[in-house]
Write a protein that holds these residues in place. Structure first.
Motif, mmCIF file in Angstrom:
data_model
loop_
_atom_site.group_PDB
_atom_site.id
_atom_site.type_symbol
_atom_site.label_atom_id
_atom_site.label_comp_id
_atom_site.label_asym_id
_atom_site.label_seq_id
_atom_site.Cartn_x
_atom_site.Cartn_y
_atom_site.Cartn_z
ATOM 1 N N GLY A 84 30.242 40.932 52.138
ATOM 2 C CA GLY A 84 29.119 41.766 51.718
ATOM 3 C C GLY A 84 29.428 42.777 50.638
ATOM 4 N N GLU A 85 30.676 42.864 50.209
ATOM 5 C CA GLU A 85 31.070 43.827 49.183
ATOM 6 C C GLU A 85 31.470 43.059 47.919
ATOM 7 O OE1 GLU A 85 33.886 47.664 49.321
ATOM 8 O OE2 GLU A 85 34.936 45.788 49.730
ATOM 9 N N LYS A 86 30.936 43.480 46.768
ATOM 10 C CA LYS A 86 31.322 42.825 45.508
ATOM 11 C C LYS A 86 32.687 43.358 45.087
ATOM 12 C CE LYS A 86 27.361 43.824 43.416
ATOM 13 N NZ LYS A 86 26.291 44.169 44.298
ATOM 14 N N ARG A 87 33.586 42.439 44.713
ATOM 15 C CA ARG A 87 34.939 42.818 44.294
ATOM 16 C C ARG A 87 35.297 42.083 43.014
ATOM 17 N NH1 ARG A 87 38.682 45.180 47.088
ATOM 18 N NH2 ARG A 87 38.223 46.026 49.125
ATOM 19 N N CYS A 88 36.141 42.718 42.210
ATOM 20 C CA CYS A 88 36.652 42.089 40.987
ATOM 21 C C CYS A 88 37.549 40.930 41.402
ATOM 22 C CB CYS A 88 37.440 43.102 40.166
ATOM 23 S SG CYS A 88 38.220 42.396 38.699
ATOM 24 N N GLU A 89 37.318 39.767 40.848
ATOM 25 C CA GLU A 89 38.110 38.591 41.202
ATOM 26 C C GLU A 89 39.471 38.587 40.520
ATOM 27 O OE1 GLU A 89 35.930 34.849 41.183
ATOM 28 O OE2 GLU A 89 34.082 35.950 41.617
ATOM 29 N N ASN A 90 39.705 39.557 39.632
ATOM 30 C CA ASN A 90 40.993 39.650 38.955
ATOM 31 C C ASN A 90 41.901 40.681 39.625
ATOM 32 O OD1 ASN A 90 42.883 39.076 36.902
ATOM 33 N ND2 ASN A 90 42.178 40.831 35.728
ATOM 34 N N CYS A 91 41.404 41.920 39.790
ATOM 35 C CA CYS A 91 42.246 42.992 40.333
ATOM 36 C C CYS A 91 41.872 43.392 41.761
ATOM 37 C CB CYS A 91 42.213 44.211 39.422
ATOM 38 S SG CYS A 91 40.612 45.052 39.362
ATOM 39 N N ASP A 92 40.849 42.785 42.328
ATOM 40 C CA ASP A 92 40.430 42.975 43.720
ATOM 41 C C ASP A 92 39.899 44.379 44.034
ATOM 42 O OD1 ASP A 92 40.021 41.603 46.150
ATOM 43 O OD2 ASP A 92 41.748 42.605 47.036
ATOM 44 N N VAL A 93 39.485 45.145 43.023
ATOM 45 C CA VAL A 93 38.922 46.473 43.243
ATOM 46 C C VAL A 93 37.434 46.321 43.595
ATOM 47 C CG1 VAL A 93 38.293 46.927 40.837
ATOM 48 C CG2 VAL A 93 38.848 48.823 42.308
ATOM 49 N N PRO A 94 36.905 47.128 44.523
ATOM 50 C CA PRO A 94 35.464 47.087 44.805
ATOM 51 C C PRO A 94 34.685 47.502 43.551
ATOM 52 C CG PRO A 94 36.618 48.319 46.510
ATOM 53 C CD PRO A 94 37.601 48.055 45.419
ATOM 54 N N THR A 95 33.611 46.811 43.266
ATOM 55 C CA THR A 95 32.815 47.115 42.070
ATOM 56 C C THR A 95 31.488 47.747 42.465
ATOM 57 O OG1 THR A 95 31.836 44.904 42.024
ATOM 58 C CG2 THR A 95 33.863 45.214 40.755
ATOM 59 N N HIS A 151 32.113 34.784 32.141
ATOM 60 C CA HIS A 151 32.314 33.333 32.047
ATOM 61 C C HIS A 151 33.782 33.030 32.327
ATOM 62 C CE1 HIS A 151 28.600 33.711 29.700
ATOM 63 N NE2 HIS A 151 28.391 32.446 29.960
ATOM 64 N N VAL A 152 34.086 32.129 33.276
ATOM 65 C CA VAL A 152 35.463 31.712 33.544
ATOM 66 C C VAL A 152 35.997 31.003 32.304
ATOM 67 C CG1 VAL A 152 36.955 30.276 34.975
ATOM 68 C CG2 VAL A 152 35.054 31.508 36.022
ATOM 69 N N ILE A 153 35.285 29.998 31.839
ATOM 70 C CA ILE A 153 35.597 29.345 30.563
ATOM 71 C C ILE A 153 34.695 30.002 29.536
ATOM 72 C CG2 ILE A 153 35.585 27.178 29.264
ATOM 73 C CD1 ILE A 153 35.975 25.736 31.966
ATOM 74 N N GLU A 162 36.723 47.002 33.312
ATOM 75 C CA GLU A 162 38.045 47.073 32.674
ATOM 76 C C GLU A 162 38.668 45.687 32.508
ATOM 77 O OE1 GLU A 162 40.420 49.841 34.842
ATOM 78 O OE2 GLU A 162 39.275 51.572 34.123
ATOM 79 N N CYS A 163 38.637 44.866 33.569
ATOM 80 C CA CYS A 163 39.220 43.525 33.486
ATOM 81 C C CYS A 163 38.452 42.637 32.512
ATOM 82 C CB CYS A 163 39.245 42.865 34.872
ATOM 83 S SG CYS A 163 40.468 43.589 35.989
ATOM 84 N N ASN A 164 37.122 42.762 32.501
ATOM 85 C CA ASN A 164 36.302 41.944 31.605
ATOM 86 C C ASN A 164 36.567 42.308 30.152
ATOM 87 O OD1 ASN A 164 34.441 39.925 31.020
ATOM 88 N ND2 ASN A 164 32.705 41.331 31.124
ATOM 89 N N ASN A 165 36.701 43.607 29.848
ATOM 90 C CA ASN A 165 36.977 44.008 28.473
ATOM 91 C C ASN A 165 38.373 43.600 28.036
ATOM 92 O OD1 ASN A 165 34.436 45.096 28.222
ATOM 93 N ND2 ASN A 165 35.078 47.210 28.603
ATOM 94 N N ALA A 166 39.334 43.614 28.964
ATOM 95 C CA ALA A 166 40.708 43.220 28.632
ATOM 96 C C ALA A 166 40.803 41.712 28.407
ATOM 97 C CB ALA A 166 41.654 43.642 29.736
ATOM 98 N N LYS A 167 39.954 40.941 29.093
ATOM 99 C CA LYS A 167 40.016 39.490 29.019
ATOM 100 C C LYS A 167 39.527 38.962 27.681
ATOM 101 C CE LYS A 167 38.251 35.298 31.044
ATOM 102 N NZ LYS A 167 37.046 34.702 31.496
ATOM 103 N N SER A 168 38.458 39.492 27.160
ATOM 104 C CA SER A 168 37.851 39.024 25.912
ATOM 105 C C SER A 168 37.442 37.569 26.078
ATOM 106 C CB SER A 168 38.812 39.246 24.745
ATOM 107 O OG SER A 168 38.203 38.889 23.534
#
Length: 178
Positions: free
Chosen positions: A116-127, A148-150, A169-175
């Motif tokens: 029931g909690e949304k979490r970042c799939e990269n760093c596992d922090v609650p969003t 987008h994964v791809i 943060e993870c999304n901006n770092a990923k580009s």
């Protein structure tokens, strides 16, 4: 020596048991697999040793032989035992953005996965849910974003099957990297 064995001897063939000759392609396959480095294990030895073990197994079917772990994974159709890669590309929605419903589906799937909690799939922090943009206010680093994964630039679909929840943060770092 029976007549069949005598014919074999005349043609230069040794007197192998018939069932061994019928299973020769299997023995050659096993010996060939043993030559592959991922199958070479000290406990089994060289391809010749594996062929000898296979021959013993054919002649004594009740003998228990252990195959290398890689052989079991390959026989089960698994590549290195890894799960299939996530994301889809070049489908009906290739190079497109997510629809609002698609974003909601990705967020709901993520929340279901994390109780029931949304979490970042990269760093596992609650969003946290995104707020309306305000002039002079920087959004929090743990803001929920659907990514987008791809990447779209590489043919990634705008469908939920290609979506993942990331913090800002993870999304901006990923580009647009995979």
């Amino acid at each position: 020596m029976n007549e069949h064995d005598m014919r074999r001897a005349q043609h230069g063939m040794s007197a192998f048991p018939r069932n061994l000759l019928q299973r020769m392609p299997l023995l050659l396959l096993i010996a060939g697999l043993a030559a592959i480095p991922s199958f070479a294990q000290p406990s089994l030895g060289t391809g010749i040793e594996v062929a000898r073990i296979a021959e013993a197994t054919v002649l004594e079917p009740l003998a228990q032989q252990v195959l290398p772990a890689d052989a079991i994974a390959i026989a089960a159709g698994k590549k290195g035992g890894q799960p299939p890669p996530k994301g889809t590309a070049n489908g009906d929605r290739a190079y497109m953005r997510f629809t609002p419903k698609g974003k909601k589906d990705v967020k709901d799937e993520n929340a279901k996965e994390y109780d029931g909690e949304k979490r970042c799939e990269n760093c596992d922090v609650p969003t946290v849910d995104a707020q309306k943009s305000q002039k002079g206010v920087t959004p929090p680093g743990n803001e929920t974003q659907v990514d987008h994964v791809i990447p779209r630039a590489k043919g990634g679909d705008g469908s939920p099957s290609n979506g993942q929840v990331l913090c800002r943060e993870c999304n901006n770092a990923k580009s647009d990297k995979l």
